[in-house]
Design an enzyme around this catalytic site. Structure first.
Site, short mmCIF file in Angstrom:
data_model
loop_
_atom_site.label_atom_id
_atom_site.label_comp_id
_atom_site.label_asym_id
_atom_site.label_seq_id
_atom_site.Cartn_x
_atom_site.Cartn_y
_atom_site.Cartn_z
N SER A 185 -30.52 -10.73 -6.71
CA SER A 185 -29.17 -11.19 -6.43
C SER A 185 -29.08 -12.56 -5.79
CB SER A 185 -28.46 -10.18 -5.52
OG SER A 185 -29.14 -10.03 -4.29
N HIS A 213 -26.95 -6.00 -10.21
CA HIS A 213 -26.48 -7.30 -10.70
C HIS A 213 -26.78 -7.51 -12.18
CE1 HIS A 213 -25.22 -8.93 -6.79
NE2 HIS A 213 -26.16 -8.14 -6.31
N LYS A 243 -19.47 -4.36 -8.69
CA LYS A 243 -19.69 -5.77 -9.02
C LYS A 243 -19.03 -6.07 -10.37
CE LYS A 243 -23.57 -6.19 -5.92
NZ LYS A 243 -23.40 -4.89 -5.23
#
Length: 395
Positions: A185, A213, A243
């Site tokens: 990340s 991610h 996310k």
């Protein structure tokens, strides 16, 4: 307040501030979109993980509202009593299909996934090989398991093989796991999944991939494991729902046996109330949108590639990112703090990333261009970067 506690806090806070490691928390006046408002001032937002712009997508909001009307604002109990609603089952079936696995389990957060799933399978008789740049939640989950933790140099396949061989051949451990982020990340690089699986099969390693991610970004949105065509081989596919999917929560996808075990042994699942119905419905809608319209992921990559190229043109070090995550690496923690402050003053919102999130001496700001940014927004941000960088003699 206890005098000893007050002394500890005063000294600790002063130490953090003197080292440039103390971060302030800003409050947004509205939604976390490509543009945000803080203290009445509009900023171009390059700090969020809202990769596809789904946190404010009208169809997700509608789905959340409709589910809330039907099921209520909360599930009312833990999953194993009577907090499993039909929408939770629908969500888990959707996640399993999305990730290419037999089954999936939903948790209240990605952090809870790693705390619960790792410790439910690994114990004091086992060993965990862990990439040195793994997320804090992985580190905490490994510690909670009480397994022997063996640090592996970041994405170093030679080091992984040597340590896997040593751990397996020592005869000290019943099981050995290798755990890695799919996408790291803070640097944006991608795990070497093909090589990892070759080593794992050679030494009978359990493979755990934290794809927080990678989901919504790689593999057409289905993630890092799908990108490498390894959905049928990786044991644990863990990810967040907060996310790219824009909501909240986490999941683990894998075999039916694994999910059955986690539903009976993972403590955050057993002892914490379920995901809200609204969040569950919004995630289902987010997956629907990704599966039926590739333009969200396509726009994310177009914006990211453009932004990265322009930052490099004006002289910034963006490291070795292979994904839309775009660090601007400065080194000194205090410089990173001051750089962020000046960018924000000039209308570009990015936060400093310093130790312990990244190693000492690698302070940076982390940019996240999203599918929701326009080229005009990105161009304006690049001009600010050029202005501030020259003022601070960084470029």
């Amino acid at each position: 307040m206890s005098p000893s506690l007050e002394k500890f806090l005063d000294e600790g806070l002063e130490d953090l501030k003197s080292k440039g490691l103390y971060s302030t928390i800003d409050v947004l006046d509205g939604a976390n979109g490509p543009l945000i408002e803080i203290n009445g001032e509009e900023k171009i937002n390059l700090a969020s993980n809202n990769y596809l712009g789904f946190a404010t997508h009208p169809e997700l909001i509608k789905a959340a509202n409709e589910a809330t009307e039907k099921y209520g604002v909360g599930a009312g109990a833990v999953r194993t009593i009577n907090g499993t609603l039909s929408i939770h089952r629908e969500l888990e079936e959707k996640l399993a299909k999305f990730k290419g696995t037999e089954a999936a389990i939903a948790f209240q957060s990605g952090f809870n996934c790693n705390m619960g799933a790792i410790s439910a399978v690994m114990n004091k008789d086992d060993a965990i090989l862990s990439d040195s740049l793994n997320h804090a939640s992985i580190i905490d989950g490994c510690r909670l398991s009480r397994a022997k933790i063996i640090r592996v140099n970041h994405s170093d396949m030679k080091d992984l093989e040597e340590k896997a061989k040593e751990a397996v051949e020592s005869g000290l451990y019943k099981k050995v796991m290798y755990i890695t982020d799919g996408v790291f990340s803070m640097d944006g690089d991608v795990a070497k999944m093909t090589e990892i699986m070759e080593i794992a099969e050679k030494y009978n390693l359990i493979v755990y991939v934290d794809d927080a991610h990678g989901s919504g970004v790689l593999g057409g949105g289905a993630g890092t494991v799908k990108e490498f065509g390894l959905s049928h081989k990786v044991d644990f596919q863990m990810g967040t729902l907060s996310k790219a999917l824009g909501v909240v929560g986490g999941y683990v996808a894998g075999s039916q046996k694994l999910i059955d075990w986690l539903k009976s042994q993972a403590r955050p699942f057993l002892f914490s109330t379920s995901l809200t119905p609204g969040a569950s419905a919004a995630v289902i809608k987010a997956i629907d949108l990704m599966e039926t319209d590739s333009s969200y992921v396509d726009r994310l990559w177009e914006n990211a590639n453009y932004f990265k190229e322009e930052l490099q043109k004006i002289g910034y070090d963006i490291g070795h990112s292979e994904t839309p995550i775009t660090p601007v690496i400065l080194g000194d923690e205090k410089v990173a703090q001051e750089f962020s402050r000046k960018l924000i003053e000039n209308g570009v919102y990015v936060k400093p990333i310093v130790f312990p999130t990244v190693p000492l001496g690698t302070g940076r700001v982390r940019n996240m261009p999203t599918a929701a940014h326009t080229k005009e927004m990105l161009d304006k941000a690049i001009k600010v970067y050029e202005k501030v960088g020259k003022e601070m003699n960084i470029i």
